[in-house]
Design a protein around this motif. Structure first.
Motif, PDB file in Angstrom:
ATOM      1  N   ARG A  59      78.519  34.319  10.872  1.00  0.00           N
ATOM      2  CA  ARG A  59      77.447  33.537  11.485  1.00  0.00           C
ATOM      3  C   ARG A  59      77.112  34.026  12.897  1.00  0.00           C
ATOM      4  N   ASN A  60      78.126  34.404  13.677  1.00  0.00           N
ATOM      5  CA  ASN A  60      77.907  34.769  15.079  1.00  0.00           C
ATOM      6  C   ASN A  60      77.650  36.252  15.289  1.00  0.00           C
ATOM      7  N   ALA A  61      77.568  37.035  14.215  1.00  0.00           N
ATOM      8  CA  ALA A  61      77.323  38.469  14.353  1.00  0.00           C
ATOM      9  C   ALA A  61      75.837  38.733  14.618  1.00  0.00           C
ATOM     10  N   ASN A  62      75.550  39.646  15.555  1.00  0.00           N
ATOM     11  CA  ASN A  62      74.160  40.031  15.765  1.00  0.00           C
ATOM     12  C   ASN A  62      73.691  40.911  14.608  1.00  0.00           C
ATOM     13  N   PHE A  63      72.386  41.187  14.541  1.00  0.00           N
ATOM     14  CA  PHE A  63      71.834  41.890  13.377  1.00  0.00           C
ATOM     15  C   PHE A  63      72.415  43.299  13.228  1.00  0.00           C
ATOM     16  N   THR A  64      72.602  43.999  14.335  1.00  0.00           N
ATOM     17  CA  THR A  64      73.157  45.357  14.252  1.00  0.00           C
ATOM     18  C   THR A  64      74.595  45.327  13.743  1.00  0.00           C
ATOM     19  N   HIS A  65      75.389  44.427  14.296  1.00  0.00           N
ATOM     20  CA  HIS A  65      76.777  44.299  13.861  1.00  0.00           C
ATOM     21  C   HIS A  65      76.848  43.824  12.411  1.00  0.00           C
ATOM     22  N   PHE A  66      75.959  42.919  12.036  1.00  0.00           N
ATOM     23  CA  PHE A  66      75.944  42.410  10.668  1.00  0.00           C
ATOM     24  C   PHE A  66      75.591  43.525   9.676  1.00  0.00           C
ATOM     25  N   LYS A  67      74.673  44.403  10.072  1.00  0.00           N
ATOM     26  CA  LYS A  67      74.335  45.539   9.210  1.00  0.00           C
ATOM     27  C   LYS A  67      75.555  46.443   9.003  1.00  0.00           C
ATOM     28  N   GLU A  68      76.357  46.658  10.082  1.00  0.00           N
ATOM     29  CA  GLU A  68      77.580  47.457   9.962  1.00  0.00           C
ATOM     30  C   GLU A  68      78.615  46.752   9.078  1.00  0.00           C
ATOM     31  N   ILE A  69      78.705  45.431   9.192  1.00  0.00           N
ATOM     32  CA  ILE A  69      79.649  44.676   8.363  1.00  0.00           C
ATOM     33  C   ILE A  69      79.251  44.746   6.891  1.00  0.00           C
ATOM     34  N   LEU A  70      77.954  44.646   6.589  1.00  0.00           N
ATOM     35  CA  LEU A  70      77.499  44.738   5.203  1.00  0.00           C
ATOM     36  C   LEU A  70      77.893  46.077   4.592  1.00  0.00           C
ATOM     37  N   SER A  71      77.802  47.127   5.379  1.00  0.00           N
ATOM     38  CA  SER A  71      78.148  48.445   4.874  1.00  0.00           C
ATOM     39  C   SER A  71      79.656  48.630   4.736  1.00  0.00           C
ATOM     40  N   GLY A  72      80.420  48.155   5.741  1.00  0.00           N
ATOM     41  CA  GLY A  72      81.861  48.383   5.736  1.00  0.00           C
ATOM     42  C   GLY A  72      82.654  47.389   4.919  1.00  0.00           C
ATOM     43  N   GLN A  73      82.260  46.108   4.933  1.00  0.00           N
ATOM     44  CA  GLN A  73      83.043  45.065   4.280  1.00  0.00           C
ATOM     45  C   GLN A  73      82.500  44.672   2.906  1.00  0.00           C
ATOM     46  N   GLU A  74      81.181  44.651   2.746  1.00  0.00           N
ATOM     47  CA  GLU A  74      80.575  44.146   1.510  1.00  0.00           C
ATOM     48  C   GLU A  74      80.016  45.244   0.610  1.00  0.00           C
ATOM     49  N   GLY A  75      79.972  46.477   1.097  1.00  0.00           N
ATOM     50  CA  GLY A  75      79.457  47.569   0.282  1.00  0.00           C
ATOM     51  C   GLY A  75      77.956  47.527   0.067  1.00  0.00           C
ATOM     52  N   ILE A  76      77.202  46.900   0.962  1.00  0.00           N
ATOM     53  CA  ILE A  76      75.742  46.807   0.866  1.00  0.00           C
ATOM     54  C   ILE A  76      75.145  47.745   1.908  1.00  0.00           C
ATOM     55  N   ASN A  77      74.536  48.835   1.469  1.00  0.00           N
ATOM     56  CA  ASN A  77      73.992  49.840   2.368  1.00  0.00           C
ATOM     57  C   ASN A  77      72.471  49.704   2.429  1.00  0.00           C
TER      58      ASN A  77
END
Length: 448
Positions: free
Chosen positions: A89-107
């Motif tokens: 919830r508290n992640a900014n958009f840039t950090h959230f995009k990195e999390i989607l790629s690293g943690q959730e496998g969504i590129n």
């Protein structure tokens, strides 16, 4: 026909009006090409198409079609649900995009993330501020020429305030060390200095604020002993350690002066709490362990290349023990048995196997390092210590004395001491005084 024109854009409607004028002969092909910014060949192609297919020829052929690489509605819903979860919830958009790629496998691209979340009414937790025109100091040319250090109190985890101590290189923006403590303290700064020296080496300059850890508030002159050693200003414990390592300490006059590390805190305060939630970190000890690997990950993404690849860091000299430099140094006076009091406890100065025989009343320097046992220094030599439950004198008094058989000497019954005074024989000389003086006068020894 009207429905098709209604669905056109303004640009397409303008293009249709010009082509209709060219078909009706109101404008020439050359004039139409000038109005539309197209070549005459393209105008002829548009005229031919409109005559055959009508106004629909002007509209783009992909209009109304869904691209093959478009994000599906299911994926959009999943992205929105992840962003609204407690972990992200508290992640900014840039950090959230990195999390989607690293943690959730969504590129997906940042623009896609921004569009999906913005359409769902979600705003970034880190908004871009309007830049202000101000003089910006250039980076140093070499890494190691200037290192900025500071501490940031913040609710990093568990809604509890902890202070994150850090060091960043001015030339590259590389994080050199990070360490958590309950509050901003000397122990935290000694820890990041040790991390930096072991990781990169000894820098030339340290840039800090005017906290009393770095700059002494005492304005009076140093003691005579310090002046004899060449010290012209009062140094703090941290200042003495930097002087021993030959590091120049520079004090900033405002937070803006050390903006490099201030911007680092802004970035870490936005990113680290999210990372701690993802990895289930809730204590200071586990957070410090996590930072060891996180520093390398952060540096890979944000470090820049310096102008001069030749670094200014220097290696620690052989034989130098950092635990005797990056420590709190205090003076104590030796008492009986090479012992001294420190912190309400009693210690004994130890050699390799037995206590060191130090004279009573001499002054020693206690070296208190938070990571190693207590040590002392005397005449440039470092000794170990041994904790004693009680002082040697008190221990000796409390121990029961060994019973020894007392030998009593008693004089014999006929000893002169046992004869009463009235019955003791009187001693007298038959010679008179004149005879004694004559004998002494005639003696050969009297004239020797």
């Amino acid at each position: 026909m009207r429905e098709e024109i209604f669905n056109m854009t303004k640009q397409e409607m303008k293009k249709l009006r010009v082509i209709d004028s060219a078909i009706s002969g109101n404008v020439t092909v050359k004039e139409a090409a000038g109005l539309l910014g197209l070549s005459e060949r393209q105008v002829l192609r548009l005229k031919k198409g409109v005559l055959k297919q009508g106004a629909a020829f002007i509209t783009h052929k992909n209009k109304g079609r869904k691209p093959s690489h478009a994000i599906s509605d299911t994926m959009k819903d999943k992205i929105v649900a992840l962003k609204q979860s407690d972990s992200y919830r508290n992640a900014n958009f840039t950090h959230f995009k990195e999390i989607l790629s690293g943690q959730e496998g969504i590129n997906i691209s940042y623009s896609s993330v921004y569009r999906v979340l913005s359409q769902a009414g979600i705003c970034s937790s880190k908004k871009k501020r309007r830049s202000k025109n101000h003089h910006r100091r250039k980076r140093k040319e070499k890494e190691g020429l200037l290192v900025q250090i500071d501490a940031s109190p913040h609710a990093w985890f568990n809604e509890t305030i902890h202070s994150l101590h850090g060091a960043i290189d001015d030339a590259t923006g590389e994080i050199l060390a990070l360490h958590f403590e309950k509050n901003e303290c000397l122990r935290g700064y000694f820890e990041i200095m040790e991390q930096m020296i072991e990781r990169k080496g000894i820098p030339v300059n340290i840039y800090s604020d005017r906290h009393t850890i770095f700059k002494s508030p005492k304005k009076e002159e140093p003691r005579i002993e310090q002046q004899l050693k060449g010290k012209q200003t009062n140094l703090t414990q941290f200042g003495e350690a930097m002087e021993a390592l030959e590091i120049n300490l520079i004090f900033a006059r405002s937070p803006q002066a050390k903006g490099r590390i201030e911007r680092l805190w802004e970035t870490l305060q936005n990113r680290l709490p999210v990372e701690f939630k993802i990895h289930g970190i809730t204590s200071m000890e586990t957070a410090n362990e996590f930072l060891i690997g996180y520093i390398d990950k952060f540096n890979e993404q944000f470090t820049v290349i310096p102008k001069d690849p030749q670094g200014a860091f220097r290696e620690l000299e052989d034989g130098v023990d950092l635990s005797t430099v990056l420590c709190i140094k205090e003076q104590r006076v030796v008492s009986d048995g090479s012992g001294f009091s420190y912190g309400g406890k009693y210690y004994q100065v130890m050699g390799k196997e037995k206590p060191v025989g130090l004279p009573r009343g001499v002054t020693i320097t206690v070296l208190n390092s938070h990571k190693r046992e207590l040590k002392v220094m005397y005449n440039g030599v470092v000794y170990g210590t041994n904790y004693m439950a009680q002082k040697p004198k008190e221990k000796a008094l409390q121990e029961p004395c060994k019973e020894t058989q007392r030998i009593v000497a008693r004089p014999d019954d006929d000893h002169p001491w046992r004869i009463p005074k009235q019955k003791r024989p009187r001693l007298s000389y038959d010679e008179s005084d004149s005879k004694l003086l004559e004998a002494l006068f005639n003696s050969s020894r009297a004239w020797a």
